[in-house]
Design a protein around this motif. Structure first.
Motif, PDB file in Angstrom:
ATOM      1  N   CYS A   1       2.813  -0.840   4.408  1.00  0.00           N
ATOM      2  CA  CYS A   1       2.219   0.436   4.004  1.00  0.00           C
ATOM      3  C   CYS A   1       3.286   1.520   4.100  1.00  0.00           C
ATOM      4  CB  CYS A   1       1.037   0.767   4.910  1.00  0.00           C
ATOM      5  SG  CYS A   1       0.238   2.343   4.564  1.00  0.00           S
TER       6      CYS A   1
ATOM      7  N   THR B   1       0.837  -1.199   0.000  1.00  0.00           N
ATOM      8  CA  THR B   1       0.000   0.000   0.000  1.00  0.00           C
ATOM      9  C   THR B   1       0.874   1.251   0.000  1.00  0.00           C
ATOM     10  OG1 THR B   1      -1.770  -1.143   1.192  1.00  0.00           O
ATOM     11  CG2 THR B   1      -1.809   1.268   1.221  1.00  0.00           C
TER      12      THR B   1
ATOM     13  N   CYS C   1      -4.492  -2.291   6.144  1.00  0.00           N
ATOM     14  CA  CYS C   1      -3.539  -2.785   5.145  1.00  0.00           C
ATOM     15  C   CYS C   1      -3.257  -4.258   5.396  1.00  0.00           C
ATOM     16  CB  CYS C   1      -2.231  -1.997   5.211  1.00  0.00           C
ATOM     17  SG  CYS C   1      -2.373  -0.299   4.620  1.00  0.00           S
TER      18      CYS C   1
ATOM     19  N   GLU D   1      -6.142   4.252   7.188  1.00  0.00           N
ATOM     20  CA  GLU D   1      -5.691   3.457   6.047  1.00  0.00           C
ATOM     21  C   GLU D   1      -4.568   2.511   6.457  1.00  0.00           C
ATOM     22  OE1 GLU D   1      -7.333   3.362   3.209  1.00  0.00           O
ATOM     23  OE2 GLU D   1      -8.676   4.862   4.108  1.00  0.00           O
ATOM     24  N   ARG D   2      -3.684   2.956   7.310  1.00  0.00           N
ATOM     25  CA  ARG D   2      -2.606   2.084   7.781  1.00  0.00           C
ATOM     26  C   ARG D   2      -3.164   0.860   8.507  1.00  0.00           C
ATOM     27  NH1 ARG D   2       1.339   6.999   9.813  1.00  0.00           N
ATOM     28  NH2 ARG D   2       2.861   6.882   8.099  1.00  0.00           N
TER      29      ARG D   2
ATOM     30  N   ARG E   1      -4.591   6.450  -2.168  1.00  0.00           N
ATOM     31  CA  ARG E   1      -4.162   5.114  -1.762  1.00  0.00           C
ATOM     32  C   ARG E   1      -4.046   4.256  -3.011  1.00  0.00           C
ATOM     33  NH1 ARG E   1      -5.963   0.902   2.977  1.00  0.00           N
ATOM     34  NH2 ARG E   1      -5.181  -0.985   1.945  1.00  0.00           N
TER      35      ARG E   1
ATOM     36  N   ASP F   1      -2.826   0.540  -4.062  1.00  0.00           N
ATOM     37  CA  ASP F   1      -2.405  -0.801  -3.666  1.00  0.00           C
ATOM     38  C   ASP F   1      -1.882  -1.526  -4.894  1.00  0.00           C
ATOM     39  OD1 ASP F   1      -3.445  -1.475  -0.719  1.00  0.00           O
ATOM     40  OD2 ASP F   1      -4.895  -0.156  -1.686  1.00  0.00           O
TER      41      ASP F   1
END
Length: 605
Positions: free
Chosen positions: A142, A93, A138, A134-135, A332, A334
């Motif tokens: 990240c 990520t 994952c 967001e972390r 973000r 991925d």
């Protein structure tokens, strides 16, 4: 963030009330950006090929998009659905923001096609909350990247020479930072000092000391986290040291790009990373060109031009994204790594930082409040009033620069007033205009300069300025906006050949005559020759006036207590819509309304 090791030799929430400006009829952004779709691809090894990999096929079929605002969960096609769980590979990520321009707190933001189109967004404390969320979500390592231009852009940033930004920015937990073109705004000594105080690696391939020829920063950094190794190469605005006031870049050079591809090849061979990322502050069109010319990159995280990519752009097999500006969005990306190495797919989200979606992180909020406390009184001083929205989101004419150039022309008693403005600025609502607003519009003050040029010189100057914005060669681009002026009416063709774009040019309502003299006014830029006014070299009888541009704006408010600027058609392109949000949408060709950088509504959260 998890354990990691680093190898480097580095030195939507509506506004209060019912204010909802209607710009939709003018903008005509529509529903053709539709579905949010996640893309996957076939394995890409270190040896790049031109064959039709699955990623390229999916891109050609239109399945690389993550659109804005019009998708539903049912429309999302996942990597798992396309290739099965086994084909998804290891997830990495990449979180990315850029160009916050010292906007430490929530601010009005422009969202074409949304309802309302102006909403409060951003702020470092909410950005921190979004990053941590967001972390936590994952499945693998990240990483957080910052594309630069954080230390300039507000009154408090200028008054403190960037100091107000340092603590809150460090608290976001960056992994890598690349300097932007505005980081040296307070001079080379302060620039180097500030960069040295950041807690993360600062990388840049093309920032050199002019005397020694040595780089100011390491060109790359390699980070290993949870068994995944990534290499990050920093690239800043190539023309910054030539375009900015000489005093800001004294002894520094950003133009040396020779050998970049060979460097990346050698980096791959030496470090054997799973992923190679270009962290650029070059503008999206140049970032795309880097992806085309250097396919050894897997990802380009772009900044500088304040573009918002609604969906990732594929240049061959290189993924390119840019997340807007002012901390209003977090991107973000991925990427999925195959068992045999290489990228087998990607997913992308452009995440809006909205007050009703994210609480403020208490620690960062306290840092911001402490940093701004000495300046609150000055920020709140009222200098005037606007009865219309002051907007700077346009490649061509906008109401903010109409106001600025009117004030410059009136103060200098010139035929034409020019703006040295920068790419975008947060909207200023119809209400009292404060000192903070004034500095958000023009984060650097400077004395006015005036002189005269002939009609022929004016035409040549404008042709050159248009080439810097609309050149067919991305490497010749330098700036993301067209000429902005008062007293002048320019009609042109953006897609015409160099030197042949101007169709009609009027000053004071009359056609420009080649031999006639016209007085012009703009801002002094420290270190420039006296005859340079707004990048025009060879201005005649040039002189510096005993008034600054900020004083000119305040004086304008005194004689015009309530301003209400509207678009007047001062700069119009015959081959473009009347309002152009994205420079890259124009340069990429095709229908600007279908471009990845033409937003329509609010990104899904």
């Amino acid at each position: 963030m998890g354990s990691s090791s680093t190898t480097s030799s580095r030195m939507l929430s509506p506004l209060p009330g019912s204010f909802q400006p209607s710009l939709k009829a003018d903008l005509r952004w529509n529903s053709r950006l539709a579905s949010s779709i996640k893309t996957n691809a076939q394995t890409k090894g270190r040896i790049m090929t031109k064959s039709w990999t699955r990623r390229r096929f999916m891109a050609s079929a239109g399945l690389s998009a993550i659109g804005l605002g019009l998708s539903s969960p049912a429309a999302v096609v996942s990597a798992r659905a396309l290739f099965g769980a086994e084909g998804k590979g290891r997830r990495v990520t990449l979180l990315h923001f850029t160009d916050t321009h010292a906007q430490l707190e929530a601010h009005p933001e422009y969202l074409p096609g949304a309802d309302p189109e102006i909403q409060m967004m951003g702020g470092y404390a909410r950005l921190k909350t979004a990053i941590e969320e967001e972390r936590r979500n994952c499945d693998g390592p990240c990483f957080l990247f910052d594309g630069g231009d954080d230390f300039q852009g507000s009154g408090p940033a200028t008054w403190s020479r960037g100091e107000v930004v340092l603590g809150p920015l460090d608290a976001l937990g960056l992994d890598v930072f690349v300097p932007g073109n505005w980081e040296p705004a307070y001079g080379p000594e302060r620039f180097k000092e500030t960069m040295a105080r950041l807690s993360c690696p600062v990388v840049c391939y093309n920032f050199h000391d002019t005397e020694s020829g040595k780089r100011l920063f390491e060109p790359s950094v390699t980070i290993e986290r949870q068994g995944v190794k990534i290499a990050v190469v920093g690239i800043t605005d190539i023309g910054a040291s030539k375009r900015h006031p000489p005093a800001e870049f004294r002894g520094m050079d950003t133009t040396r790009m020779e050998g970049l591809r060979d460097f990346v090849k050698a980096l791959r061979a030496r470090e054997r990373p799973d992923l190679v990322v270009a962290l650029t502050h070059t503008g999206l069109s140049i970032s795309r060109q880097i992806g085309r010319e250097i396919p050894e990159f897997d990802v380009v995280l772009s900044g500088h031009s304040h573009e918002r990519t609604a969906r990732p752009i594929l240049e061959g097999e290189v993924v390119v994204v840019e997340p807007g500006c002012f901390g209003s969005f977090l991107s973000r990306l991925d990427v999925f790594l195959g068992p045999a190495g290489g990228v087998v797919g990607h997913e992308f989200r452009l995440i809006p930082i909205l007050p009703d979606r994210y609480e403020e992180d208490r620690t960062v909020k306290a840092l911001v409040d402490s940093a701004l406390a000495p300046y609150r009184a000055r920020m709140g001083e009222v200098v005037g009033k606007t009865e219309s929205l002051l907007m700077r989101y346009d490649v061509l004419e906008n109401t903010a620069d109409d106001f600025i150039t009117d004030a410059v022309r009136e103060a200098a008693k010139a035929d034409i007033g020019f703006s040295n403005g920068f790419r975008f600025g947060a909207p200023i609502l119809p209400a009292n205009v404060t000192e903070a607003d004034l500095w958000n519009l023009l984060p650097m003050d400077a004395r006015l300069k005036t002189g005269w040029i002939t009609g022929k010189e004016l035409k040549d100057y404008l042709e050159n300025e248009l080439e810097l914005v609309f050149s067919k060669d991305p490497w010749k681009l330098n700036g993301g906006w067209g000429p902005r002026a008062s007293g002048l009416a320019l009609l042109f063709k953006a897609r015409a050949e160099k030197g042949r774009r101007v169709v009609s040019l009027k000053v004071g309502g009359r056609d420009v005559e080649d031999e006639r003299r016209y007085t012009i006014a703009g801002c002094e830029r420290p270190g420039e020759p006296i005859d340079v006014i707004c990048r025009h070299r060879g201005s005649h009888d040039a002189e510096v006036l005993p008034i600054t541009v900020h004083q000119a704006l305040r004086d304008y408010f005194k004689t015009h207590p309530a301003i209400a600027p509207r678009r007047e058609g001062r700069e119009r392109a015959l081959d473009l819509p009347s309002v152009v949000f994205s420079q890259d949408a124009v340069l990429a060709g095709g229908d600007v309304y279908r471009a990845a950088t033409t937003p329509s509504g609010l990104p899904p959260t």
